[in-house]
Enzyme design. Sequence first.
Site, PDB file in Angstrom:
ATOM      1  N   GLY A   8      -3.123  69.453  20.266  1.00  0.00           N
ATOM      2  CA  GLY A   8      -4.508  69.300  19.819  1.00  0.00           C
ATOM      3  C   GLY A   8      -5.166  68.087  20.456  1.00  0.00           C
ATOM      4  O   GLY A   8      -6.269  68.185  21.012  1.00  0.00           O
ATOM      5  N   GLU A 168      15.496  81.497  17.487  1.00  0.00           N
ATOM      6  CA  GLU A 168      15.667  81.117  18.898  1.00  0.00           C
ATOM      7  C   GLU A 168      16.893  80.218  19.072  1.00  0.00           C
ATOM      8  O   GLU A 168      17.666  80.387  20.012  1.00  0.00           O
ATOM      9  CB  GLU A 168      14.399  80.419  19.407  1.00  0.00           C
ATOM     10  CG  GLU A 168      13.236  81.396  19.507  1.00  0.00           C
ATOM     11  CD  GLU A 168      11.974  80.845  20.158  1.00  0.00           C
ATOM     12  OE1 GLU A 168      11.205  81.636  20.706  1.00  0.00           O
ATOM     13  OE2 GLU A 168      11.751  79.625  20.107  1.00  0.00           O
TER      14      GLU A 168
HETATM   15  C1  LIG Z   1      10.923  73.515  17.401  1.00  0.00           C
HETATM   16  C2  LIG Z   1       9.492  74.013  17.438  1.00  0.00           C
HETATM   17  C3  LIG Z   1       9.199  75.211  18.078  1.00  0.00           C
HETATM   18  C4  LIG Z   1       7.893  75.687  18.132  1.00  0.00           C
HETATM   19  N1  LIG Z   1       7.638  76.851  18.787  1.00  0.00           N
HETATM   20  C5  LIG Z   1       6.368  77.281  18.910  1.00  0.00           C
HETATM   21  C6  LIG Z   1       6.057  78.437  19.672  1.00  0.00           C
HETATM   22  O1  LIG Z   1       6.960  79.088  20.215  1.00  0.00           O
HETATM   23  N2  LIG Z   1       4.755  78.812  19.778  1.00  0.00           N
HETATM   24  C7  LIG Z   1       3.744  78.085  19.175  1.00  0.00           C
HETATM   25  O2  LIG Z   1       2.573  78.445  19.331  1.00  0.00           O
HETATM   26  N3  LIG Z   1       4.006  77.002  18.457  1.00  0.00           N
HETATM   27  C8  LIG Z   1       5.287  76.577  18.308  1.00  0.00           C
HETATM   28  N4  LIG Z   1       5.553  75.448  17.578  1.00  0.00           N
HETATM   29  C9  LIG Z   1       4.455  74.786  16.860  1.00  0.00           C
HETATM   30  C10 LIG Z   1       3.611  73.939  17.797  1.00  0.00           C
HETATM   31  O3  LIG Z   1       4.436  73.106  18.574  1.00  0.00           O
HETATM   32  C11 LIG Z   1       2.642  73.139  16.964  1.00  0.00           C
HETATM   33  O4  LIG Z   1       1.815  74.034  16.260  1.00  0.00           O
HETATM   34  C12 LIG Z   1       1.797  72.214  17.815  1.00  0.00           C
HETATM   35  O5  LIG Z   1       2.610  71.257  18.446  1.00  0.00           O
HETATM   36  C13 LIG Z   1       0.751  71.515  16.964  1.00  0.00           C
HETATM   37  O6  LIG Z   1       0.009  70.645  17.764  1.00  0.00           O
HETATM   38  P1  LIG Z   1      -0.586  69.306  17.139  1.00  0.00           P
HETATM   39  O7  LIG Z   1      -1.410  68.684  18.215  1.00  0.00           O
HETATM   40  O8  LIG Z   1      -1.198  69.590  15.825  1.00  0.00           O
HETATM   41  O9  LIG Z   1       0.693  68.424  16.818  1.00  0.00           O
HETATM   42  P2  LIG Z   1       1.845  67.930  17.795  1.00  0.00           P
HETATM   43  O10 LIG Z   1       1.894  68.718  19.024  1.00  0.00           O
HETATM   44  O11 LIG Z   1       3.058  67.830  16.930  1.00  0.00           O
HETATM   45  O12 LIG Z   1       1.387  66.467  18.199  1.00  0.00           O
HETATM   46  C14 LIG Z   1       1.281  65.432  17.265  1.00  0.00           C
HETATM   47  C15 LIG Z   1       1.287  64.124  18.040  1.00  0.00           C
HETATM   48  O13 LIG Z   1       0.875  63.096  17.167  1.00  0.00           O
HETATM   49  C16 LIG Z   1       1.720  61.983  17.352  1.00  0.00           C
HETATM   50  N5  LIG Z   1       1.697  61.247  16.088  1.00  0.00           N
HETATM   51  C17 LIG Z   1       2.077  61.688  14.871  1.00  0.00           C
HETATM   52  N6  LIG Z   1       1.881  60.741  13.944  1.00  0.00           N
HETATM   53  C18 LIG Z   1       1.350  59.678  14.602  1.00  0.00           C
HETATM   54  C19 LIG Z   1       0.949  58.379  14.181  1.00  0.00           C
HETATM   55  N7  LIG Z   1       1.035  57.994  12.902  1.00  0.00           N
HETATM   56  N8  LIG Z   1       0.466  57.523  15.112  1.00  0.00           N
HETATM   57  C20 LIG Z   1       0.388  57.897  16.422  1.00  0.00           C
HETATM   58  N9  LIG Z   1       0.771  59.107  16.859  1.00  0.00           N
HETATM   59  C21 LIG Z   1       1.237  59.979  15.958  1.00  0.00           C
HETATM   60  C22 LIG Z   1       3.067  62.576  17.687  1.00  0.00           C
HETATM   61  O14 LIG Z   1       3.884  61.639  18.386  1.00  0.00           O
HETATM   62  C23 LIG Z   1       2.663  63.758  18.561  1.00  0.00           C
HETATM   63  O15 LIG Z   1       2.584  63.419  19.919  1.00  0.00           O
HETATM   64  C24 LIG Z   1       6.856  74.954  17.511  1.00  0.00           C
HETATM   65  C25 LIG Z   1       7.151  73.759  16.867  1.00  0.00           C
HETATM   66  C26 LIG Z   1       8.461  73.287  16.831  1.00  0.00           C
HETATM   67  C27 LIG Z   1       8.770  71.965  16.148  1.00  0.00           C
END
Ligand SMILES: Cc1cc2nc3c(=O)[nH]c(=O)nc-3n(C[C@H](O)[C@H](O)[C@H](O)COP(=O)(O)OP(=O)(O)OC[C@H]3O[C@@H](n4cnc5c(N)ncnc54)[C@H](O)[C@@H]3O)c2cc1C
Length: 434
Positions: A8, A168
């Site tokens: 995101g 997986e």
């Molecule tokens: C093992 C696994 C397999 C997955 N497989 C799939 C799949 O096959 N297909 C799919 O669509 N989705 C999959 N997902 C889900 C997908 O990865 C997430 O929906 C996606 O990463 C969400 O994006 P995001 O930006 O909300 O959070 P994230 O990508 O988790 O990013 C959050 C970021 O915020 C940072 N952060 C958190 N807290 C803080 C803080 N307090 N201060 C500073 N930085 C912070 C973290 O370090 C991280 O870089 C999977 C997830 C996991 C864990």
Amino acid sequence: MIVGGGFGGLAAAKALKRAPVHVTLVDRTNHHLFQPLLYQVATSVLTPGHIATPIRGILRNQKNTTVILGEVTGVDKDQRRVFVNTADREGVALHYDYLILATGVRHSYFGRNEFEKFAPGLKSLADAVAIRNKILHAFEQAEAEEDPSCHRDLLTIVLVGAGPTGVEMASAIAVLIRNTLQSEFRRIDPASARIVLVDMSPRVLGSFSEELSKAAKNRLEQLGVEIRLGHGVDQIDEEGVIVAGERIASKTVIWTAGVAPSPAGKWLSAETDRAGRVRIQKDLTVPSHPEIFVVGDTASLDQDGKPLPGVAQVAMQQGRYAGKMIRARINGSSTPGPFRYFDKGNMAVVGKGFAVLQSGKVRLSGFVAWLAWAAVHLEFLATSSLRLSVFVQWVWTYLTGQRGSRLIVNHRGQEQASQKPTEQAAPKAMPAIK
Ligand SMILES: Cc1cc2nc3c(=O)[nH]c(=O)nc-3n(C[C@H](O)[C@H](O)[C@H](O)COP(=O)(O)OP(=O)(O)OC[C@H]3O[C@@H](n4cnc5c(N)ncnc54)[C@H](O)[C@@H]3O)c2cc1C
């Protein structure tokens, strides 16, 4: 200000590339992680470097963006500041005009936090390497053990949670054991290892159609994975797990069952859903705060009466939308209409050359679905060098069964701890030499 350089946050930063703004992106790690392939690091197919890239490297040509390595600990909505812990300072206040929170989720043990010690989850690179160490170490320990009756718990791997990650992982462990490890051990037969997948839901891959869920279950069983559905785990401890009153002895239990959002809701004192995710409006902002956006896994938004799932596509589309909205407001141009998620479909891999794919009315399982899975995952890796190196590794593993990294790399402390007996033995031996 963007907090989080995951799917995101990174999409939001890129959408602001040409906007007349100064972007600050704060993340507690220095890398953007491709979480969908974490299980391949945990099962030795790929190395950590295949699925993660430094955030400042990805944004190196984006001159309006500064990347800060730091952990956000709170938000002051009235003064428009976030508080960040950096390497040598705590609570550094950073001002924002617009804030995008994209901080993702962490593991949830559904109130049984004591399970975490025995059943690590898979969310970060460190988690993946720790699980890889644990699996490989169990086989090494079994090989070093003369008494075969001690092998059962070492050669039993239990995965709790039969969603995409559990399925997986279970299938990838089965392939690792039967294809790669089988010929390398002499005292033990790695193929005799038990892989048990447990879930309280009545079927695996509950978010897929029944027919795909059945196809995945059949495939898992062909790979020798034991599936226990309809019962959660009652207990996890150093001896293994208890499921429906039966103890399964295991030294390797992996948690893939639940997630909890980051504390963004607490920082904002905002309304959250039952899972703790921040309830956002159709323009992805927090009520009464048009300058604060929450996107991705840590946000909660309903579409057509159902909450949007916690998947990468939702996070990317929301991040892009938030960036565009801010750009439009600053430029004084017309703002986009309410956010609408375009669902491109779901996929999950079940071992070598087999995947299930569900997109609109399309339902596919088998090799073609696996090819589609591979193409989509390559496309969404952060850089072209990663795409190339992952592709080469996959072809190599597919053809030879050999893996990208099977190193057991412990933290320095653990390595020293494991050397202790030898160090202590030395002084005892000294007098005898004299
Ligand atoms: C093992 C696994 C397999 C997955 N497989 C799939 C799949 O096959 N297909 C799919 O669509 N989705 C999959 N997902 C889900 C997908 O990865 C997430 O929906 C996606 O990463 C969400 O994006 P995001 O930006 O909300 O959070 P994230 O990508 O988790 O990013 C959050 C970021 O915020 C940072 N952060 C958190 N807290 C803080 C803080 N307090 N201060 C500073 N930085 C912070 C973290 O370090 C991280 O870089 C999977 C997830 C996991 C864990």
